[in-house]
Design an enzyme around this catalytic site. Structure first.
Site, PDB file in Angstrom:
ATOM      1  N   HIS A   4     -43.251  22.840 -46.337  1.00  0.00           N
ATOM      2  CA  HIS A   4     -43.235  24.311 -46.460  1.00  0.00           C
ATOM      3  C   HIS A   4     -44.287  25.008 -45.618  1.00  0.00           C
ATOM      4  O   HIS A   4     -44.343  26.235 -45.572  1.00  0.00           O
ATOM      5  CB  HIS A   4     -43.339  24.745 -47.924  1.00  0.00           C
ATOM      6  CG  HIS A   4     -44.673  24.580 -48.575  1.00  0.00           C
ATOM      7  ND1 HIS A   4     -45.450  25.651 -48.926  1.00  0.00           N
ATOM      8  CD2 HIS A   4     -45.366  23.491 -48.944  1.00  0.00           C
ATOM      9  CE1 HIS A   4     -46.557  25.227 -49.505  1.00  0.00           C
ATOM     10  NE2 HIS A   4     -46.525  23.912 -49.524  1.00  0.00           N
ATOM     11  N   CYS A  32     -54.266  28.276 -53.202  1.00  0.00           N
ATOM     12  CA  CYS A  32     -54.549  27.515 -54.418  1.00  0.00           C
ATOM     13  C   CYS A  32     -55.814  27.999 -55.089  1.00  0.00           C
ATOM     14  O   CYS A  32     -55.955  27.900 -56.292  1.00  0.00           O
ATOM     15  CB  CYS A  32     -54.680  26.038 -54.087  1.00  0.00           C
ATOM     16  SG  CYS A  32     -53.538  25.515 -52.835  1.00  0.00           S
ATOM     17  N   THR A  59     -35.700   9.146 -57.115  1.00  0.00           N
ATOM     18  CA  THR A  59     -34.613   9.556 -56.225  1.00  0.00           C
ATOM     19  C   THR A  59     -35.106  10.620 -55.260  1.00  0.00           C
ATOM     20  O   THR A  59     -35.782  11.566 -55.653  1.00  0.00           O
ATOM     21  CB  THR A  59     -33.426  10.093 -57.064  1.00  0.00           C
ATOM     22  OG1 THR A  59     -33.011   9.043 -57.936  1.00  0.00           O
ATOM     23  CG2 THR A  59     -32.270  10.533 -56.188  1.00  0.00           C
ATOM     24  N   ASN A  62     -57.282  24.626 -44.124  1.00  0.00           N
ATOM     25  CA  ASN A  62     -56.296  25.594 -44.592  1.00  0.00           C
ATOM     26  C   ASN A  62     -56.871  27.000 -44.779  1.00  0.00           C
ATOM     27  O   ASN A  62     -56.142  27.976 -44.756  1.00  0.00           O
ATOM     28  CB  ASN A  62     -55.664  25.121 -45.905  1.00  0.00           C
ATOM     29  CG  ASN A  62     -56.675  24.586 -46.883  1.00  0.00           C
ATOM     30  OD1 ASN A  62     -57.416  23.657 -46.568  1.00  0.00           O
ATOM     31  ND2 ASN A  62     -56.733  25.166 -48.065  1.00  0.00           N
TER      32      ASN A  62
HETATM   33  N1  PLP Z   1     -53.555  19.903 -47.672  1.00  0.00           N
HETATM   34  C1  PLP Z   1     -53.750  21.070 -47.059  1.00  0.00           C
HETATM   35  C2  PLP Z   1     -54.709  21.141 -45.909  1.00  0.00           C
HETATM   36  C3  PLP Z   1     -53.063  22.208 -47.478  1.00  0.00           C
HETATM   37  O1  PLP Z   1     -53.256  23.371 -46.852  1.00  0.00           O
HETATM   38  C4  PLP Z   1     -52.158  22.098 -48.552  1.00  0.00           C
HETATM   39  C5  PLP Z   1     -51.463  23.296 -49.079  1.00  0.00           C
HETATM   40  O2  PLP Z   1     -51.997  24.391 -49.079  1.00  0.00           O
HETATM   41  C6  PLP Z   1     -51.984  20.845 -49.155  1.00  0.00           C
HETATM   42  C7  PLP Z   1     -52.697  19.772 -48.693  1.00  0.00           C
HETATM   43  C8  PLP Z   1     -51.026  20.662 -50.286  1.00  0.00           C
HETATM   44  O3  PLP Z   1     -49.698  20.724 -49.833  1.00  0.00           O
HETATM   45  P1  PLP Z   1     -48.535  21.103 -50.844  1.00  0.00           P
HETATM   46  O4  PLP Z   1     -48.579  22.589 -51.035  1.00  0.00           O
HETATM   47  O5  PLP Z   1     -47.268  20.645 -50.167  1.00  0.00           O
HETATM   48  O6  PLP Z   1     -48.778  20.356 -52.108  1.00  0.00           O
END
Ligand code: PLP
Length: 385
Positions: free
Chosen positions: A200, A323, A236, A150
């Site tokens: 998303h 994040c 749900t 990411n």
């Molecule tokens: N895994 C990867 C490689 C990601 O890039 C992300 C989000 O940035 C996630 C997991 C987590 O996904 P979510 O944002 O839907 O919790």
């Protein structure tokens, strides 16, 4: 309007996806577990999305479990397999560049007396499949490797790893949350047992994910309650969100080949110009990387300061991952790739998407060229004061 170049964080909801979701919010508000007409309409929406997503990744609809996010899919895969297989062994293999949803899930298991091997990566962020082979023991129950990173966009040799894990009883989990928007997935070509997805990242709504779980895989649920999702994920379903996920996946899959070429061109434009600036270097793999990802480290600047300054001038990018941005720690991904902490502080990730135009890229570059010298100069002034 700001120029949005942060599609790896969230790729905004596509208008057609919103249109497809609205009837499920306005008219078909039933619970998919209800037996009446409204319930059946909702069930139909969920099942259609399940079919679309399964079809797009070469899986069966019954192998798709909807979750509340990519994070939840990762947690379910890792904890669900670790606990289900714990009578046989308590050893998990993963890599140092995984998303925190994976790394913190295995860290939690470590605190419950599981052994975890975190494999190193090379300077481009790639793990060596032979290192996976070496790490496997007769107690290993799970290997978790991401398809694409990411932060730096590096694509892992998942099919080669799948070939290695196939001859071992361990299950292979692939976090394909970033990969899914940019290249086709074939769970059988990967020989994956579990694959995480998130809506998303490909123009669907936030707060919806999915986990592919190969038929016959013993996995313990991590949410307990009703018998939704074949008793693998109680609660749900987010009906409108799941409908949107299905439509977003179908659109992304249909446009993928052309879109990847277009994004690669935009990335090349960004990359060529950024790398021409003194003290800027590419992070991640030269060629084995997501089409829309340009990530660099920049000497003499704090990534967070650059993001803030660009934002003031209407250009939205990020440092590392959404994040970890806001944290003062340099990214664990860059450190694992052997980038010096001082330099890792100057990281920027630029990720384009379906709406991004060449004109926007040019304007973003112009802004970068005015903002960077300003920031560098003020940093030098502070240093010499
Ligand atoms: N895994 C990867 C490689 C990601 O890039 C992300 C989000 O940035 C996630 C997991 C987590 O996904 P979510 O944002 O839907 O919790």
């Amino acid at each position: 309007m700001a120029i949005y170049l942060d599609h790896a964080a969230t790729s905004p909801l596509r208008p057609q996806v919103l249109e497809a979701m609205l009837p499920y919010l306005r008219e078909h508000g039933g619970n998919p577990s209800s037996l009446h007409g409204s319930g059946r309409r909702a069930r139909q929406g969920v099942d259609e999305a399940r079919e679309i997503i399964a079809g797009a990744i070469n899986a069966q609809p019954r192998e798709i479990v909807f979750t509340g996010s990519g994070t939840e899919a990762d947690n379910l895969a890792i904890k669900g397999i670790a606990w289900a297989e714990s009578p046989r062994g308590r050893h998990i293999v993963t890599t140092a560049v995984e998303h925190k949803a994976v790394l913190n899930s295995v860290a939690m298991l470590e605190r419950s007396n599981f052994d975890v091997t975190v494999l190193p990566v090379d300077r481009s962020g790639r793990v060596d499949p032979l290192a996976v082979a070496d790490a496997l023991t007769d107690r290993t129950t799970l290997v978790s490797v991401m398809a694409a990173n990411n932060e730096v966009g590096t694509i892992q040799p998942v099919a080669e790893i799948g070939e290695i894990v196939r001859s071992h009883p361990a299950k292979l989990h692939v976090d394909a949350v970033q990969f899914a928007a940019h290249a086709p997935i074939d769970v059988n070509a990967w020989q994956a047992d579990l694959v995480s997805l998130s809506a998303h990242k490909l123009g669907g709504p936030q707060g919806v994910g999915a986990l592919f779980v190969r038929r016959g895989t013993h996995m313990l649920p991590q949410l307990h309650g009703g018998s939704q999702e074949r008793q693998r994920r109680a609660g749900t379903e987010n009906v409108a969100g799941i409908v949107g996920f299905g439509v977003a996946f179908a659109i992304a899959a249909a446009a993928m080949a052309d879109e990847a070429d277009r994004l690669r061109e935009l990335s090349a434009r960004l990359r060529d110009e950024l790398l021409g600036v003194d003290g800027v270097s590419l992070t991640g793999h030269e060629t084995e990387r997501l089409a829309n990802n340009v990530s660099v480290v920049i000497e003499g600047v704090e990534g967070g300061d650059l993001v803030a300054a660009l934002d003031l001038d209407g250009v939205e990018v990020s440092t590392g991952s959404a994040c970890t941005s806001g944290s003062t720690e340099p990214s664990h991904v860059l450190l694992a790739m052997g980038i010096e902490p001082e330099l890792a502080h100057g990281s920027i990730r630029i990720t384009s998407g379906p709406e991004t135009t060449a004109a926007e890229v040019d304007r973003a570059l112009e802004t970068f060229h005015t903002v960077l010298p300003r920031l560098r100069a003020s940093r030098e002034m502070v240093a010499s004061a």
